[in-house]
Design a protein around this motif. Structure first.
Motif, PDB file in Angstrom:
ATOM      1  N   UNK A 129       4.392   9.876  -7.826  1.00 17.57           N
ATOM      2  CA  UNK A 129       5.479  10.162  -8.760  1.00 17.57           C
ATOM      3  C   UNK A 129       5.117   9.823 -10.204  1.00 17.57           C
ATOM      4  N   UNK A 130       4.472   8.683 -10.423  1.00 22.51           N
ATOM      5  CA  UNK A 130       4.147   8.272 -11.796  1.00 22.51           C
ATOM      6  C   UNK A 130       2.796   8.818 -12.246  1.00 22.51           C
ATOM      7  N   UNK A 131       1.793   8.674 -11.396  1.00 25.08           N
ATOM      8  CA  UNK A 131       0.459   9.102 -11.781  1.00 25.08           C
ATOM      9  C   UNK A 131       0.301  10.611 -11.792  1.00 25.08           C
ATOM     10  N   UNK A 132       0.588  11.267 -10.658  1.00 22.53           N
ATOM     11  CA  UNK A 132       0.333  12.704 -10.541  1.00 22.53           C
ATOM     12  C   UNK A 132       1.389  13.548 -11.259  1.00 22.53           C
ATOM     13  N   UNK A 133       2.656  13.199 -11.122  1.00 24.90           N
ATOM     14  CA  UNK A 133       3.706  14.019 -11.727  1.00 24.90           C
ATOM     15  C   UNK A 133       3.894  13.755 -13.218  1.00 24.90           C
ATOM     16  N   UNK A 157       1.169   8.989 -15.896  1.00 27.89           N
ATOM     17  CA  UNK A 157       1.261   7.630 -16.421  1.00 27.89           C
ATOM     18  C   UNK A 157       0.259   6.707 -15.733  1.00 27.89           C
ATOM     19  N   UNK A 158      -0.154   5.661 -16.441  1.00 25.84           N
ATOM     20  CA  UNK A 158      -0.950   4.592 -15.856  1.00 25.84           C
ATOM     21  C   UNK A 158       0.010   3.523 -15.352  1.00 25.84           C
ATOM     22  N   UNK A 159      -0.338   2.894 -14.221  1.00 23.35           N
ATOM     23  CA  UNK A 159       0.516   1.815 -13.733  1.00 23.35           C
ATOM     24  C   UNK A 159      -0.330   0.804 -12.963  1.00 23.35           C
ATOM     25  N   UNK A 187       0.834  -1.209   0.000  1.00 17.84           N
ATOM     26  CA  UNK A 187       0.000   0.000   0.000  1.00 17.84           C
ATOM     27  C   UNK A 187       0.866   1.255   0.000  1.00 17.84           C
ATOM     28  N   UNK A 188       1.924   1.265   0.809  1.00 18.01           N
ATOM     29  CA  UNK A 188       2.814   2.412   0.832  1.00 18.01           C
ATOM     30  C   UNK A 188       3.555   2.600  -0.471  1.00 18.01           C
ATOM     31  N   UNK A 189       3.985   1.496  -1.078  1.00 14.44           N
ATOM     32  CA  UNK A 189       4.651   1.576  -2.373  1.00 14.44           C
ATOM     33  C   UNK A 189       3.697   2.096  -3.430  1.00 14.44           C
ATOM     34  N   UNK A 190       2.478   1.628  -3.409  1.00 18.57           N
ATOM     35  CA  UNK A 190       1.489   2.077  -4.392  1.00 18.57           C
ATOM     36  C   UNK A 190       1.233   3.580  -4.261  1.00 18.57           C
ATOM     37  N   UNK A 191       1.186   4.080  -3.034  1.00 15.69           N
ATOM     38  CA  UNK A 191       0.972   5.512  -2.819  1.00 15.69           C
ATOM     39  C   UNK A 191       2.139   6.330  -3.356  1.00 15.69           C
ATOM     40  N   UNK A 192       3.359   5.845  -3.157  1.00 12.11           N
ATOM     41  CA  UNK A 192       4.532   6.548  -3.673  1.00 12.11           C
ATOM     42  C   UNK A 192       4.539   6.547  -5.194  1.00 12.11           C
ATOM     43  N   UNK A 193       4.154   5.433  -5.796  1.00  4.43           N
ATOM     44  CA  UNK A 193       4.089   5.351  -7.259  1.00  4.43           C
ATOM     45  C   UNK A 193       3.005   6.274  -7.810  1.00  4.43           C
ATOM     46  N   UNK A 194       1.884   6.354  -7.128  1.00  2.00           N
ATOM     47  CA  UNK A 194       0.805   7.227  -7.587  1.00  2.00           C
ATOM     48  C   UNK A 194       1.263   8.682  -7.583  1.00  2.00           C
TER      49      UNK A 194
END
Length: 290
Positions: free
Chosen positions: A78-82, A85-87, A69-76
């Motif tokens: 950096x990848x999603x908001x910034x 990207x879709x992941x 869950x924490x990793x997913x939040x970090x990816x969201x």
């Protein structure tokens, strides 16, 4: 298909979107910051200037089930908001729940069940659904529930409603292992899982009934099969895998059917295995397969 990359602390990260500089560095940076070790990384770009970017990363992270869950939040962030990207973040230990729909032909069905039993495909099969009762004993021999759902020629809606009651929320993938019925657009919209079909031809050719008889009449030198995702446009969904086998004028229609069945088994099993290992990325009418 069992192995270290299916163990508890292994994950898969699938990324896609508009290509731009810095994506690989950002993915690697987030994983490193979270304490993950990248095991493999595959990427592809349709065009480095304004194209589409695709990446599949396998990584190891201790205690992944509790840290996902924490990793997913970090990816969201950096990848999603910034980066826009879709992941998808997948825990590799989780087997896909795959329902199989079949009619009377048993070769693709039994091949998949045999491969699942031998752990050659990383999946579980919670059910087999058929519009005929013929294969019930074979399926139950694998200790898998078999459901007979007859389909009326005049109106398929009742059968599809019963199928949806069985499938919705219970499966991650539906496989049509020579299921000889056309699924409606409403069914595809409601089932809540991708659907993979095996087509008895190297698309687009000899579409419809009696492909091997028509192939014999045309004197073909190759017969093939195509595995594709199902869309409302019949046999037009994104192609996952294809293969062919050589034939000659000496082959009878029965020979063509036997050789074609061999190709169908291989093509479908590859497509299902790749999907279950998150190697297939859909992009509009096509796919990227890592």
């Amino acid at each position: 298909m069992s192995g270290p990359d299916h163990d508890e602390d292994y994950g898969r990260l699938i990324v896609q979107g508009a290509d731009r500089p810095g994506i690989v560095a950002t993915v690697s940076g987030v994983l490193t910051e979270q304490g993950a070790n990248i095991v493999s990384l595959d990427q592809s770009s349709s065009d480095p200037s304004g194209g589409r970017f695709f990446q599949r990363t396998v990584f190891h992270l201790a205690d992944l089930p509790t840290r996902a869950a924490g990793l997913n939040a970090a990816l969201e962030a950096r990848l999603g908001e910034q980066l826009g990207l879709e992941f998808r973040l997948v825990e590799a230990r989780r087997r896909k729940r795959v329902a199989i729909l079949v009619s009377r032909a048993d070769h693709c069905l039994l091949d998949l069940l045999w491969r699942q039993r031998r752990d050659e495909v990383h999946m579980t099969v919670p059910m087999v659904v058929s519009n005929h009762p013929d294969l019930g004993d074979d399926v139950r021999g694998f200790d898998i529930p078999f459901f007979h759902v007859p389909v009326a020629k005049e109106d398929k809606s009742a059968a599809e409603k019963e199928q949806l009651n069985l499938l919705k929320g219970n499966v991650d993938l539906v496989v049509l292992a020579r299921y000889m019925q056309i699924l409606s657009g409403d069914f595809l919209a409601e089932v809540g899982a991708p659907v993979i079909n095996i087509h008895h031809s190297f698309l687009p050719a000899f579409i419809g009934a009696g492909p091997y008889q028509r192939a014999k009449e045309r004197g073909v030198k190759l017969v093939g099969a195509t595995a594709h995702y199902v869309t409302e446009d019949l046999d037009e969904g994104p192609i996952i895998e294809q293969d062919v086998i050589r034939v000659s004028h000496r082959d009878s229609v029965a020979d063509l059917q036997r050789k074609g069945a061999d190709v169908e088994r291989l093509v479908l099993s590859r497509a299902v295995a790749w999907h279950c290992d998150d190697r297939v990325v859909r992009d509009g009418a096509t796919t990227v397969v890592f």
